[in-house]
Write an enzyme that holds these catalytic residues in place. Structure first.
Site, PDB file in Angstrom:
ATOM      1  CE  LYS A 113      -8.867   1.231   2.365  1.00  0.00           C
ATOM      2  NZ  LYS A 113      -7.734   1.331   1.801  1.00  0.00           N
ATOM      3  N   GLY A 120      -4.246  -0.858  -2.044  1.00  0.00           N
ATOM      4  CA  GLY A 120      -4.984  -0.178  -3.252  1.00  0.00           C
ATOM      5  C   GLY A 120      -4.176  -0.037  -4.499  1.00  0.00           C
ATOM      6  CG  HIS A 165      -6.371   1.973   7.609  1.00  0.00           C
ATOM      7  ND1 HIS A 165      -5.728   2.593   6.379  1.00  0.00           N
ATOM      8  CD2 HIS A 165      -6.870   0.949   7.118  1.00  0.00           C
ATOM      9  CE1 HIS A 165      -6.022   2.027   5.362  1.00  0.00           C
ATOM     10  NE2 HIS A 165      -6.551   1.069   5.695  1.00  0.00           N
ATOM     11  CD  GLU A 172      -5.009  -2.881   5.924  1.00  0.00           C
ATOM     12  OE1 GLU A 172      -5.902  -3.445   5.278  1.00  0.00           O
ATOM     13  OE2 GLU A 172      -5.057  -1.650   6.311  1.00  0.00           O
ATOM     14  CG  ASN A 214     -11.238   0.508   5.914  1.00  0.00           C
ATOM     15  OD1 ASN A 214     -12.116   1.080   5.892  1.00  0.00           O
ATOM     16  ND2 ASN A 214     -10.190   0.826   5.869  1.00  0.00           N
ATOM     17  CD  GLU A 241      -6.288   4.350   3.387  1.00  0.00           C
ATOM     18  OE1 GLU A 241      -7.619   4.367   3.714  1.00  0.00           O
ATOM     19  OE2 GLU A 241      -6.122   3.482   2.512  1.00  0.00           O
ATOM     20  CB  SER A 300      -4.066  -5.739  -3.491  1.00  0.00           C
ATOM     21  OG  SER A 300      -3.587  -4.284  -3.751  1.00  0.00           O
TER      22      SER A 300
HETATM   23  P1  13P Z   1      -6.998  -2.490  -0.560  1.00  0.00           P
HETATM   24  O1  13P Z   1      -8.021  -3.790  -0.508  1.00  0.00           O
HETATM   25  O2  13P Z   1      -8.249  -1.544  -1.512  1.00  0.00           O
HETATM   26  O3  13P Z   1      -5.998  -2.716  -0.967  1.00  0.00           O
HETATM   27  O4  13P Z   1      -7.166  -1.650   0.889  1.00  0.00           O
HETATM   28  C1  13P Z   1      -6.706  -2.561   1.833  1.00  0.00           C
HETATM   29  C2  13P Z   1      -6.887  -1.644   3.079  1.00  0.00           C
HETATM   30  O5  13P Z   1      -6.270  -0.688   3.495  1.00  0.00           O
HETATM   31  C3  13P Z   1      -8.078  -2.117   4.032  1.00  0.00           C
HETATM   32  O6  13P Z   1      -7.933  -1.530   5.279  1.00  0.00           O
END
Ligand code: 13P
Length: 257
Positions: free
Chosen positions: A11, A172, A94, A166, A9, A96, A213
């Site tokens: 983003k 992150g 997601h 997640e 992803n 976010e 992560s």
């Molecule tokens: P990270 O791997 O940067 O922690 O992000 C995970 C994520 O939100 C994937 O959709």
């Protein structure tokens, strides 16, 4: 045996030019590992170029979101019909999007249904905040999110989709869930919920990813867990070497290479 699936992803990172350069840098390595389904999820504007680049390969492409209507006066939105022109997968719900764009369970469910109607495979995201985990509410929270996302979705459709667990506190932050905690939620919560909602066969068929992560250093110990069928990778998917290493570790953890 479920085919492992690792999705990157991106983003809101990478222009179309940067995205194609990134994919070019790892395509050959990833195509050498067909045992794992690898999916790139670029921003919308990079999707067509990346899709053209990987056309005819074992690699796949996913959108990061969609809207549930097929067309019409919805300025700024992208419909499932438009997404299917280039993508096989689509990330839905997601954290976010839930946190920054106010997306609710009911909208997640509408998007899942709309995606399935166009033959897309949804990657449905669920996960708890640190506050919920500290309050001991992880299991009920994640279960409720799964139930809400799958309202009016048939057993057959559910068997084909992907759920990404997640935990928000792991996204992150560099602080991944322990393999044991990730396995516990993926198995005893997500897969068990599918068994309760449908049946054992559907629960055995659905693929469950862990996200938060994931990196080349922890991928193997996470992916070796029996109820984890792959990963949804953010930061580490933005570099060719680290993403390819995660895909390789997944194949190795599952005894496929
Ligand atoms: P990270 O791997 O940067 O922690 O992000 C995970 C994520 O939100 C994937 O959709």
């Amino acid at each position: 045996m479920r085919t492992p699936i690792v999705a990157g992803n991106w983003k809101m990172n990478k222009t179309a030019a940067e995205g194609t350069a990134l994919v070019r840098a790892m395509m050959a390595d990833l195509m050498a590992i067909p045992e794992v389904q690898t999916v790139f999820c670029p921003p919308f504007l990079a999707v067509p170029d990346v899709a053209r680049l990987i056309q005819g390969s074992t690699l796949a492409i996913g959108a990061q979101d969609l809207y549930w209507e097929e067309s019409g006066a919805f300025t700024g939105e992208v419909s499932p019909v438009m997404v299917t022109e280039f993508c096989q997968y689509v990330i839905i719900g997601h954290s976010e999007r839930r946190e920054y764009f106010g997306e609710k369970d009911q909208e997640v469910n509408k998007k899942v249904i709309a995606a399935l109607a166009q033959g897309l495979t949804p990657i449905v995201c669920v996960g708890e905040t640190l506050a919920l985990r500290d309050e001991g509410r992880t299991e009920t929270w994640v279960r409720d999110q799964v139930v809400a996302a799958l309202q009016n979705v048939s057993a057959e459709e559910t068997a084909g989709l992907v759920i990404a667990y997640e935990p928000i506190w792991a996204i992150g932050t560099g602080r991944a869930a322990t393999p044991e905690d990730a396995e516990q939620v993926c198995g005893e919560v997500v897969r068990a919920t599918i068994a309760d909602l449908y049946d054992q066969a559907t629960a055995e068929a659905i693929r469950i990813q862990y996200g938060g992560s994931v990196n080349p250093g922890n991928a193997e110990e996470i992916m070796i867990q029996p109820n984890i069928d792959g990963g949804l990778v953010g930061g580490a998917s933005l570099q060719a070497e680290s993403f390819a290493a995660i895909v390789r570790s997944t194949a190795s953890a599952k005894g496929l290479i």
